[in-house]
Enzyme design. Sequence first.
Site, PDB file in Angstrom:
ATOM      1  N   GLY A   6       0.844  -1.198   0.000  1.00 21.11           N
ATOM      2  CA  GLY A   6       0.000   0.000   0.000  1.00 21.11           C
ATOM      3  C   GLY A   6       0.879   1.248   0.000  1.00 21.11           C
ATOM      4  O   GLY A   6       1.834   1.321   0.767  1.00 21.11           O
ATOM      5  N   ARG A  50       1.117  -4.846  -4.774  1.00 20.98           N
ATOM      6  CA  ARG A  50       1.313  -6.047  -3.945  1.00 20.98           C
ATOM      7  C   ARG A  50       1.618  -7.163  -4.943  1.00 20.98           C
ATOM      8  O   ARG A  50       1.001  -7.232  -6.004  1.00 20.98           O
ATOM      9  CB  ARG A  50       0.052  -6.377  -3.156  1.00 20.98           C
ATOM     10  CG  ARG A  50      -0.378  -5.215  -2.246  1.00 20.98           C
ATOM     11  CD  ARG A  50      -1.439  -5.645  -1.257  1.00 20.98           C
ATOM     12  NE  ARG A  50      -2.162  -4.499  -0.713  1.00 20.98           N
ATOM     13  CZ  ARG A  50      -1.720  -3.715   0.272  1.00 20.98           C
ATOM     14  NH1 ARG A  50      -0.553  -3.955   0.829  1.00 20.98           N
ATOM     15  NH2 ARG A  50      -2.443  -2.710   0.707  1.00 20.98           N
ATOM     16  N   ASP A  69       4.944  -4.161   6.251  1.00 23.79           N
ATOM     17  CA  ASP A  69       5.305  -5.476   6.775  1.00 23.79           C
ATOM     18  C   ASP A  69       5.604  -6.527   5.697  1.00 23.79           C
ATOM     19  O   ASP A  69       6.681  -7.125   5.664  1.00 23.79           O
ATOM     20  CB  ASP A  69       4.120  -5.940   7.646  1.00 23.79           C
ATOM     21  CG  ASP A  69       4.544  -6.993   8.624  1.00 23.79           C
ATOM     22  OD1 ASP A  69       5.760  -7.134   8.836  1.00 23.79           O
ATOM     23  OD2 ASP A  69       3.665  -7.694   9.153  1.00 23.79           O
ATOM     24  N   THR A 122       4.474   2.850   5.922  1.00 19.37           N
ATOM     25  CA  THR A 122       3.087   2.380   5.958  1.00 19.37           C
ATOM     26  C   THR A 122       2.292   3.262   6.907  1.00 19.37           C
ATOM     27  O   THR A 122       2.773   3.573   8.008  1.00 19.37           O
ATOM     28  CB  THR A 122       2.971   0.912   6.443  1.00 19.37           C
ATOM     29  OG1 THR A 122       1.603   0.645   6.786  1.00 19.37           O
ATOM     30  CG2 THR A 122       3.828   0.595   7.666  1.00 19.37           C
ATOM     31  N   ASP A 143      -0.023   2.377   8.581  1.00 18.68           N
ATOM     32  CA  ASP A 143      -0.523   1.567   9.704  1.00 18.68           C
ATOM     33  C   ASP A 143       0.327   1.727  10.979  1.00 18.68           C
ATOM     34  O   ASP A 143      -0.142   1.449  12.070  1.00 18.68           O
ATOM     35  CB  ASP A 143      -0.545   0.083   9.321  1.00 18.68           C
ATOM     36  CG  ASP A 143      -1.424  -0.180   8.111  1.00 18.68           C
ATOM     37  OD1 ASP A 143      -2.319   0.646   7.842  1.00 18.68           O
ATOM     38  OD2 ASP A 143      -1.213  -1.202   7.433  1.00 18.68           O
ATOM     39  N   ASP A 190       2.464  -0.216  12.058  1.00 19.85           N
ATOM     40  CA  ASP A 190       2.406  -1.502  12.760  1.00 19.85           C
ATOM     41  C   ASP A 190       3.760  -2.217  12.793  1.00 19.85           C
ATOM     42  O   ASP A 190       3.830  -3.399  13.117  1.00 19.85           O
ATOM     43  CB  ASP A 190       1.350  -2.410  12.103  1.00 19.85           C
ATOM     44  CG  ASP A 190       1.599  -2.613  10.619  1.00 19.85           C
ATOM     45  OD1 ASP A 190       2.469  -1.925  10.043  1.00 19.85           O
ATOM     46  OD2 ASP A 190       0.924  -3.468  10.020  1.00 19.85           O
ATOM     47  N   ARG A 206      -4.875  -1.784   9.614  1.00 14.47           N
ATOM     48  CA  ARG A 206      -4.799  -3.251   9.769  1.00 14.47           C
ATOM     49  C   ARG A 206      -4.985  -3.635  11.229  1.00 14.47           C
ATOM     50  O   ARG A 206      -5.875  -3.117  11.866  1.00 14.47           O
ATOM     51  CB  ARG A 206      -3.466  -3.787   9.239  1.00 14.47           C
ATOM     52  CG  ARG A 206      -3.388  -3.776   7.732  1.00 14.47           C
ATOM     53  CD  ARG A 206      -2.218  -4.602   7.253  1.00 14.47           C
ATOM     54  NE  ARG A 206      -1.937  -4.294   5.863  1.00 14.47           N
ATOM     55  CZ  ARG A 206      -2.559  -4.843   4.821  1.00 14.47           C
ATOM     56  NH1 ARG A 206      -3.475  -5.757   5.005  1.00 14.47           N
ATOM     57  NH2 ARG A 206      -2.254  -4.493   3.600  1.00 14.47           N
TER      58      ARG A 206
HETATM   59  O1  F6P Z   1      -1.370  -1.234   4.797  1.00  9.90           O
HETATM   60  C1  F6P Z   1      -1.950  -0.034   4.406  1.00  9.90           C
HETATM   61  C2  F6P Z   1      -3.429  -0.207   4.189  1.00  9.90           C
HETATM   62  O2  F6P Z   1      -3.956   1.042   3.791  1.00  9.90           O
HETATM   63  C3  F6P Z   1      -4.203  -0.746   5.389  1.00  9.90           C
HETATM   64  O3  F6P Z   1      -4.442   0.224   6.384  1.00  9.90           O
HETATM   65  C4  F6P Z   1      -5.451  -1.267   4.732  1.00  9.90           C
HETATM   66  O4  F6P Z   1      -6.043  -2.282   5.480  1.00  9.90           O
HETATM   67  C5  F6P Z   1      -4.934  -1.791   3.420  1.00  9.90           C
HETATM   68  O5  F6P Z   1      -3.689  -1.141   3.179  1.00  9.90           O
HETATM   69  C6  F6P Z   1      -5.832  -1.569   2.247  1.00  9.90           C
HETATM   70  O6  F6P Z   1      -5.250  -2.191   1.153  1.00  9.90           O
HETATM   71  P1  F6P Z   1      -5.679  -1.974  -0.358  1.00  9.90           P
HETATM   72  O7  F6P Z   1      -5.078  -0.688  -0.827  1.00  9.90           O
HETATM   73  O8  F6P Z   1      -5.110  -3.138  -1.069  1.00  9.90           O
HETATM   74  O9  F6P Z   1      -7.170  -1.915  -0.391  1.00  9.90           O
END
Ligand code: F6P
Length: 382
Positions: A17, A111, A142, A165, A167, A169, A211
Site C-alpha cells: 500500500g 502487492r 510489513d 506504511t 498503519d 504496525d 490493519r
Molecule cells: O497497509 C496499508 C493499508 O492502507 C491498510 O491500512 C489497509 O487495510 C490496506 O492497506 C488496504 O489495502 P488496499 O489498498 O489493497 O485496499
Amino acid sequence: MTPSYPEQAVAVLFSGGDAPGMNAFLRAIVRLGLNREKIAVLGVRDGYRGLVRTARAVNGDAEALMRLKNAIASHPGRAGLINDQLDLIQMDHASVSGIMGKGGTILGSARCLEFHEKEVRTNVIHLLKGLNVRALVVVGGDGSLTGAKLLATESDLQIIGIPATIDNDLQFTDMALGVDTAVNTLVWAVDHFIDTARSHRRVMVLETMGRASGDLARMAGLASGAEMIITPESGALKAADMERLAAKIEGAMTRGRGHAIVLVAEGVEFDPPQKRNRAYVLMDAFQQYFQRSGAPFPDLEVRPSVLGHLQRGGHTTPQDCILAARFADCAWINIGRATGKSGVTALRKNNIEIVPYGEPDMPERAAFSREMEQLHDDLSSW
Ligand code: F6P
C-alpha cells in the site's frame, strides 16, 4: 555520445500500500546518490511486480539483458518514466524534481503475491546481479519488508528496507514513513465531521485504516480531540462492551456534551465475529442502546463513515519529508560501508539507525500505546 549503462547502481522500489513520503524518499535517495555518492539509482516501476516482469522477460538470456541495459541507458529520467514498457528507470535530477510533497509514488507500487515463490525471487536475484545492482532499497510495510528479508537471506546482495506504511504496525521503529501525514489527514477529516455532528447533535462513528494496529486511530484521536477511540489492542468487542461504550457517550451527554466523534480502527474485532464494517456494527449497537425504553436521549442519532483510502493520499507533511530524507541518508551511509550488510532503517528515540531484519518488537512501543490510550481517555472524559 551514446548513453552508457552504469557500472554499479542502487535500485529502489516501492511496494505494498502506498504511503505519503514515498516520493520524498525517492527524491532523497536519488539526489544523495547523484550528489554525494556519485552512484546511479535505478527506480523500479510497480514494486516487486516490475522486477518479476523484467526477470521473466529477460529469462537469463544474455542478449535480452544487453538490450535491457541499452534501453535503460537510452531512456534516462523522465523519458523512462513515460515509457511504460520499461520497468527500470535510471533516475536523474529532473525526474525527481517537484515531487517532494506529492502523495503516492511516481514509480507506482503494487502487492505481488508471486514474490512468495522462491523460484520467482531467484530469477529476480539473477536479474539484479546481471544489471550490476550493488544494493536494492525496498520501501514499504510489513509484507514488503518480509520480501526484502527473504532476498537478503537468499542472496549476497545488500538489501536495505525502509519502513513506510500508514498503519505504523512495524514494532522495530517508533514511526514509519507516511504515518504523520495520515494522522494529519484524519485530523482534517474529523474537523469536518465535528461541524456536522455539532449541528445535528449526533454521534459519528468513523472507521480508520491501520490493519491490526490501533496506532493511526489513537494518534488521530489524541490530535483531533475525538471523544472516543476504539482500537484492536483492547480485544474483541462483545455486546456488553458496546453497551458500555454507548453508556459512556450517553453519560457525557447528560453532563452537557452535545455530540461525539468515535474513531474505530479497522482491526477491531467482535465477539461473535461480524462481516460488516466496524462503523456500521457500532452504529447499530449504539443506536439500539440510545433508543432503549426510558433512555434520556431517544432521538440521538448515530451516523457511520468508513474513511478508507482517503487516508493514504494527500500532501506529505514536513515531518514525513524530513523522515524520508533521514531514512535515505541512513540507507546511503550503510550502502557506502564495506560490510555490505543488509538491514532496515528505524527511528528510535529520535535517532535513525539500521537494525537487522527480524528484530524483536520494542516493548516500549506497546507500553507507549497504552499510555497514549490512557491519556486520550483522561483528556476526553466529560
Ligand atoms: O497497509 C496499508 C493499508 O492502507 C491498510 O491500512 C489497509 O487495510 C490496506 O492497506 C488496504 O489495502 P488496499 O489498498 O489493497 O485496499
